[in-house]
Design an enzyme around this catalytic site. Structure first.
Site, PDB file in Angstrom:
ATOM      1  CD  GLU A 165     -54.428 -35.633   7.833  1.00  0.00           C
ATOM      2  OE1 GLU A 165     -53.509 -36.370   7.426  1.00  0.00           O
ATOM      3  OE2 GLU A 165     -55.543 -35.609   7.290  1.00  0.00           O
ATOM      4  CE1 TYR A 167     -51.100 -34.420  15.110  1.00  0.00           C
ATOM      5  CE2 TYR A 167     -52.075 -35.566  13.242  1.00  0.00           C
ATOM      6  CZ  TYR A 167     -52.213 -34.892  14.438  1.00  0.00           C
ATOM      7  OH  TYR A 167     -53.466 -34.683  14.963  1.00  0.00           O
ATOM      8  NE  ARG A 215     -54.576 -40.022   7.073  1.00  0.00           N
ATOM      9  CZ  ARG A 215     -55.424 -39.701   8.022  1.00  0.00           C
ATOM     10  NH1 ARG A 215     -55.553 -40.467   9.091  1.00  0.00           N
ATOM     11  NH2 ARG A 215     -56.156 -38.634   7.919  1.00  0.00           N
ATOM     12  CG  HIS A 253     -54.444 -31.242  12.258  1.00  0.00           C
ATOM     13  ND1 HIS A 253     -55.610 -31.667  11.657  1.00  0.00           N
ATOM     14  CD2 HIS A 253     -53.945 -32.328  12.893  1.00  0.00           C
ATOM     15  CE1 HIS A 253     -55.801 -32.951  11.924  1.00  0.00           C
ATOM     16  NE2 HIS A 253     -54.803 -33.371  12.659  1.00  0.00           N
ATOM     17  CD  GLN A 340     -73.398 -29.325  15.929  1.00  0.00           C
ATOM     18  OE1 GLN A 340     -73.889 -29.321  14.809  1.00  0.00           O
ATOM     19  NE2 GLN A 340     -74.103 -29.060  17.000  1.00  0.00           N
TER      20      GLN A 340
HETATM   21  P1  NAP Z   1     -77.989 -18.442  19.945  1.00  0.00           P
HETATM   22  O1  NAP Z   1     -76.814 -19.156  19.420  1.00  0.00           O
HETATM   23  O2  NAP Z   1     -78.292 -18.483  21.371  1.00  0.00           O
HETATM   24  O3  NAP Z   1     -77.832 -16.928  19.473  1.00  0.00           O
HETATM   25  C1  NAP Z   1     -78.770 -15.974  19.752  1.00  0.00           C
HETATM   26  C2  NAP Z   1     -78.280 -14.608  19.272  1.00  0.00           C
HETATM   27  O4  NAP Z   1     -79.261 -13.679  19.594  1.00  0.00           O
HETATM   28  C3  NAP Z   1     -76.998 -14.177  19.920  1.00  0.00           C
HETATM   29  O5  NAP Z   1     -76.192 -13.581  18.919  1.00  0.00           O
HETATM   30  C4  NAP Z   1     -77.447 -13.156  20.950  1.00  0.00           C
HETATM   31  O6  NAP Z   1     -76.399 -12.210  20.987  1.00  0.00           O
HETATM   32  C5  NAP Z   1     -78.727 -12.614  20.365  1.00  0.00           C
HETATM   33  N1  NAP Z   1     -79.734 -12.266  21.347  1.00  0.00           N
HETATM   34  C6  NAP Z   1     -80.105 -12.946  22.448  1.00  0.00           C
HETATM   35  N2  NAP Z   1     -81.101 -12.307  23.083  1.00  0.00           N
HETATM   36  C7  NAP Z   1     -81.376 -11.219  22.360  1.00  0.00           C
HETATM   37  C8  NAP Z   1     -82.311 -10.171  22.519  1.00  0.00           C
HETATM   38  N3  NAP Z   1     -83.161 -10.116  23.548  1.00  0.00           N
HETATM   39  N4  NAP Z   1     -82.304  -9.186  21.605  1.00  0.00           N
HETATM   40  C9  NAP Z   1     -81.460  -9.212  20.561  1.00  0.00           C
HETATM   41  N5  NAP Z   1     -80.560 -10.178  20.376  1.00  0.00           N
HETATM   42  C10 NAP Z   1     -80.519 -11.175  21.264  1.00  0.00           C
HETATM   43  O7  NAP Z   1     -79.302 -18.937  19.232  1.00  0.00           O
HETATM   44  P2  NAP Z   1     -79.617 -19.261  17.723  1.00  0.00           P
HETATM   45  O8  NAP Z   1     -78.755 -18.527  16.769  1.00  0.00           O
HETATM   46  O9  NAP Z   1     -81.082 -19.062  17.629  1.00  0.00           O
HETATM   47  O10 NAP Z   1     -79.287 -20.770  17.601  1.00  0.00           O
HETATM   48  C11 NAP Z   1     -80.008 -21.712  18.380  1.00  0.00           C
HETATM   49  C12 NAP Z   1     -79.154 -22.899  18.670  1.00  0.00           C
HETATM   50  O11 NAP Z   1     -78.909 -23.645  17.504  1.00  0.00           O
HETATM   51  C13 NAP Z   1     -77.810 -22.492  19.225  1.00  0.00           C
HETATM   52  O12 NAP Z   1     -77.442 -23.332  20.276  1.00  0.00           O
HETATM   53  C14 NAP Z   1     -76.908 -22.675  18.078  1.00  0.00           C
HETATM   54  O13 NAP Z   1     -75.595 -22.971  18.486  1.00  0.00           O
HETATM   55  C15 NAP Z   1     -77.553 -23.817  17.342  1.00  0.00           C
HETATM   56  N6  NAP Z   1     -77.172 -23.736  15.957  1.00  0.00           N
HETATM   57  C16 NAP Z   1     -75.960 -24.190  15.646  1.00  0.00           C
HETATM   58  C17 NAP Z   1     -75.531 -24.079  14.365  1.00  0.00           C
HETATM   59  C18 NAP Z   1     -74.184 -24.585  13.999  1.00  0.00           C
HETATM   60  O14 NAP Z   1     -73.677 -24.237  12.982  1.00  0.00           O
HETATM   61  N7  NAP Z   1     -73.554 -25.432  14.775  1.00  0.00           N
HETATM   62  C19 NAP Z   1     -76.326 -23.507  13.398  1.00  0.00           C
HETATM   63  C20 NAP Z   1     -77.584 -23.053  13.749  1.00  0.00           C
HETATM   64  C21 NAP Z   1     -77.984 -23.152  15.045  1.00  0.00           C
HETATM   65  P3  NAP Z   1     -76.379 -10.949  21.972  1.00  0.00           P
HETATM   66  O15 NAP Z   1     -77.045 -11.421  23.226  1.00  0.00           O
HETATM   67  O16 NAP Z   1     -74.936 -10.644  22.094  1.00  0.00           O
HETATM   68  O17 NAP Z   1     -77.098  -9.902  21.228  1.00  0.00           O
HETATM   69 FE1  SF4 Z   2     -69.160 -36.352  14.054  1.00  0.00          FE
HETATM   70 FE2  SF4 Z   2     -71.508 -37.598  14.156  1.00  0.00          FE
HETATM   71 FE3  SF4 Z   2     -71.375 -35.073  13.269  1.00  0.00          FE
HETATM   72 FE4  SF4 Z   2     -70.461 -37.121  11.820  1.00  0.00          FE
HETATM   73  S1  SF4 Z   2     -72.583 -36.721  12.402  1.00  0.00           S
HETATM   74  S2  SF4 Z   2     -69.419 -35.204  12.186  1.00  0.00           S
HETATM   75  S3  SF4 Z   2     -69.607 -38.431  13.405  1.00  0.00           S
HETATM   76  S4  SF4 Z   2     -70.895 -35.778  15.336  1.00  0.00           S
END
Ligand code: NAP
Ligand code: SF4
Length: 674
Positions: A165, A167, A215, A253, A340
């Site tokens: 990795e 290290y 490893r 990494h 996450q």
């Molecule tokens: P979000 O992450 O809060 O993003 C919302 C987007 O909308 C932002 O880009 C924001 O950017 C824009 N926005 C906010 N208010 C707005 C408005 N009034 N008009 C136009 N644009 C606006 O929400 P989301 O994409 O719906 O996701 C929801 C949750 O699920 C989030 O917490 C996200 O992290 C999570 N999620 C995570 C993943 C992942 O891969 N880990 C995948 C899907 C969802 P601006 O305000 O700059 O325009």
């Molecule tokens: Fe990490 Fe749990 Fe997501 Fe697996 S499911 S990657 S252990 S947070």
């Protein structure tokens, strides 16, 4: 007759026997740094009770300069030995076996004290390392050997020498990081002197009846990485120096190729380990993106390795092996490889846990003890918040009824599973389906829960989720405008040219969905080509000279946000770069700092700043709204207005920055209190 004869077969190491072929790979959880050794012990003991064959601890520093960060846990003194003894005693009482990983970070240490073979700063640490002199190298070897003997005194069954990795030890092996001209650099014999010397002296110090895992980085995935001939030469030398087992390391990494994220195909690198089979006589372990017993069984039955390492799957489910052995694989909470709650936490200095199992690393603090007063509990909403609250309540002995107006459980998880690279969500929904049925939860799907229906229950949990935010853009009611829900449910026609409003997690997911044909996550050779991964026997470090070769995008997509920061900045700490790189490879245009002035038949009209400067058209056939979400609280508000007491969780509680991790954690913690 077990379905997993290879996986569950014992492994005889001569002086000791492992009960099966499952290694719980090393994870830095942050537990040791809490200094609550009862908590650390319970974490490992729970996995020992779950029948894992051998566990490896998180990396322990051999000295201050080798710690991943200042204050990183290590075995520095007799009192450290006594603390670790609490862990090993508890594991042995549960009939488990545990080895301690010795991790010297070298130039990856987030510390001004870091040391390395050469003074070359790594791209992932701000601190340039000091180049070691001969005495300095001797000190590092001697400290690693001392850590191994202390591990033995602390009752560990063995150690794992972290040689991969990227290290410290790995840094000696390749010219990428080793420019020395003395006996520790130059020829490969010289560059591999350090790992071989470490293993030889560790073995000499611990005697014969102690497991020493080495490893070994089998595919570096960095420029000027090791050749396959060098990997084999090192493996043989490490075997001769006294290693008991070889474990596989994949990628440094700093590599710009994902190696464990959810979009990496399952068992994507077992072919690399397989190349080493037969080259040495000691057992070889394979690793990376193996998360289910049938995958692990296939890896072994195909002769890719003698043993399988899984790490994060043991955060998701401590009883992984026991459930597999009892024919209950469908009840294993699946690791969806999202990072996450584990790696994203580690890299933010927080204690690890698991998105699907909030009890991971919180075993002593978040307990689901049987209730003494069983209640009738209604849960409205079968997204992650509702499902976790329902299952944890049922586990405690409550009678649970679960309502959803949809015809299936899963809520937004059903949208996530449509996204290329997020196929693991299918398994997560299947797991919940199995568990809801097993727990005897009364499921009322296709049912709009009403105040009258809920009135008889002792407790009412509202997990009705979210609704899309209305961005109020003039023209958004036109026929060329869709919501992300229309798109991800596959119900709407999407044109060739697309503008996506909003670049949060969902905007990125929708972009991925719209530019990808067949998901490379489902097709290993395509995925390897997409990221430019080659056979290390043909190309140094396993990097194809032509680089990444993704399939052409199936649409022309522009992703927009109003903020002027880099798009995707708030995505997962360890995975955001993968989403950004993936879309850049597909030529997705990313534009920030815009106003959305209006939408018409020609596309989206944007401008910049308060005076609407630089007005321009983003030509698009389809505009997709991914502008975030607001709580769906109508039922909760009605119940509260009627004087009912309710618990509101998940997106219905707070929509901002909601994700499944917070939803599941909140649902489980609520159930623990009812
Ligand atoms: P979000 O992450 O809060 O993003 C919302 C987007 O909308 C932002 O880009 C924001 O950017 C824009 N926005 C906010 N208010 C707005 C408005 N009034 N008009 C136009 N644009 C606006 O929400 P989301 O994409 O719906 O996701 C929801 C949750 O699920 C989030 O917490 C996200 O992290 C999570 N999620 C995570 C993943 C992942 O891969 N880990 C995948 C899907 C969802 P601006 O305000 O700059 O325009
Ligand atoms: Fe990490 Fe749990 Fe997501 Fe697996 S499911 S990657 S252990 S947070």
């Amino acid at each position: 007759m077990t379905q997993y004869p290879n996986l569950l077969a014992p492994l005889d190491l001569g002086f000791t026997t492992l009960k099966n072929r499952v290694l719980m790979g090393s994870m830095h959880t942050g537990l040791e740094e809490t200094k609550d050794w009862n908590r650390v012990a319970e974490f490992y003991a729970a996995r020992a009770r779950g029948q894992v064959g051998l566990m490896v601890t998180g990396g322990m520093a051999p000295n201050a300069e080798g710690g991943v960060f200042p204050g990183a846990a290590g075995l520095f003194s007799d009192s450290d030995v006594a603390n670790h003894k609490i862990v090993t005693d508890r594991v042995h009482a549960a009939d488990g076996k545990i080895a301690m990983q010795i991790l010297h970070a070298g130039r990856y240490a987030y510390s001004p004290k870091c040391v390395a073979p050469s003074a070359i700063k790594s791209p992932i640490s701000p601190f340039p390392p000091a180049e070691l002199d001969e005495d300095g190298i001797e000190k590092q070897i001697s400290d690693i050997v001392t850590a191994a003997t202390r591990a033995q005194q602390a009752g560990y069954d063995g150690v794992e020498v972290m040689g991969s990795e990227g290290y410290f030890i790995n840094q000696f092996l390749v010219t990428h990081t080793n420019k020395r001209t003395d006996r520790w650099g130059g020829s490969y014999e010289n560059r591999m002197r350090l790992p071989v010397e470490v293993v030889r002296r560790v073995r000499e110090a611990v005697g014969t009846n102690f497991i020493v895992i080495y490893r070994l980085s089998m595919i570096d995935l960095v420029p000027n990485g090791s050749t396959w001939a060098e990997v084999v030469q090192l493996a043989k030398a490490v075997e001769a120096a006294g290693a008991t087992i070889l474990n596989t390391g994949i990628g440094w990494h700093e590599a710009r190729i994902p190696t464990i994220a959810t979009s990496v195909p399952r068992r994507a690198f077992t072919w690399v380990t397989k190349k080493l089979m037969g080259e040495v006589q000691i057992p070889i372990i394979t690793s990376n993106r193996i998360n289910m017993p049938e995958v692990a069984e296939n890896v072994l039955s195909e002769g890719c390795a003698d043993m399988v390492s899984m790490a994060r799957p043991f955060l998701a489910d401590a009883d992984f092996v026991a459930k597999a052995a009892e024919g209950r694989a469908a009840e294993i909470a699946p690791c969806i490889a999202c990072n996450q709650a584990c790696l994203d936490h580690t890299f933010s200095g927080k204690l690890s846990s698991c998105l699907v199992n909030p009890r991971a690393c919180h075993e002593t603090e978040l307990t689901l003890s049987p209730t003494t007063a069983s209640k009738n509990i209604a849960v409205v909403g079968t997204g992650p918040a509702g499902l976790s609250a329902a299952l944890a309540s049922a586990e405690r002995g409550h009678n649970v009824t679960l309502f959803d107006k949809a015809d299936d459980i899963g809520g937004q998880l059903n949208m996530a599973k449509q996204v290329p690279g997020k196929e693991e969500f299918w398994g997560l929904v299947d797991y919940y389906r199995t568990m809801v049925s097993k727990a005897g939860i009364t499921l009322q799907l296709g049912t709009v829960a009403t105040v009258e229906m809920l009135a008889p229950f002792d407790e009412i949990i509202i997990a009705t989720g979210v609704a899309p935010r209305d961005p109020a853009i003039p023209g958004q009611d036109g026929p060329n405008v869709l919501s992300y829900i229309d798109v991800l449910r596959g119900k709407a026609h999407v044109g060739e040219k697309v503008a996506i409003i909003g670049a949060g997690g969902i905007g990125f997911d929708v972009a991925e969905y719209l530019v990808t044909g067949e998901s490379p996550t489902e097709n290993l050779s395509e995925w390897l080509q997409e990221w430019g991964v080659g056979d290390p026997a043909e190309t140094r470090g396993g990097l194809r000279p032509e680089g990444p070769q993704p399939d052409a995008a199936t649409r022309q997509v522009t992703l927009l946000q109003r903020k002027s920061e880099k798009l995707g900045k708030r995505l997962g700490k360890t995975t955001g770069w993968i989403h950004r790189a993936g879309l850049q490879m597909k030529n997705v245009q990313m534009i920030g700092g815009v106003n959305y002035d209006k939408i018409d038949a020609s596309g989206l009209h944007v401008s910049e700043g308060a005076s609407h400067d630089n007005p321009r058209l983003i030509a698009a056939d389809t505009i997709v709204l991914c502008a975030g979400q607001v709580p769906e609280r109508s039922l909760a508000d009605t119940l509260i207005a009627e004087g009912q007491s309710v618990h509101v969780i998940g997106g219905a509680d707070v929509a901002a920055e909601l994700d499944a991790k917070r939803a599941i954690d909140q649902g489980t913690r609520l159930a623990a209190t009812l």
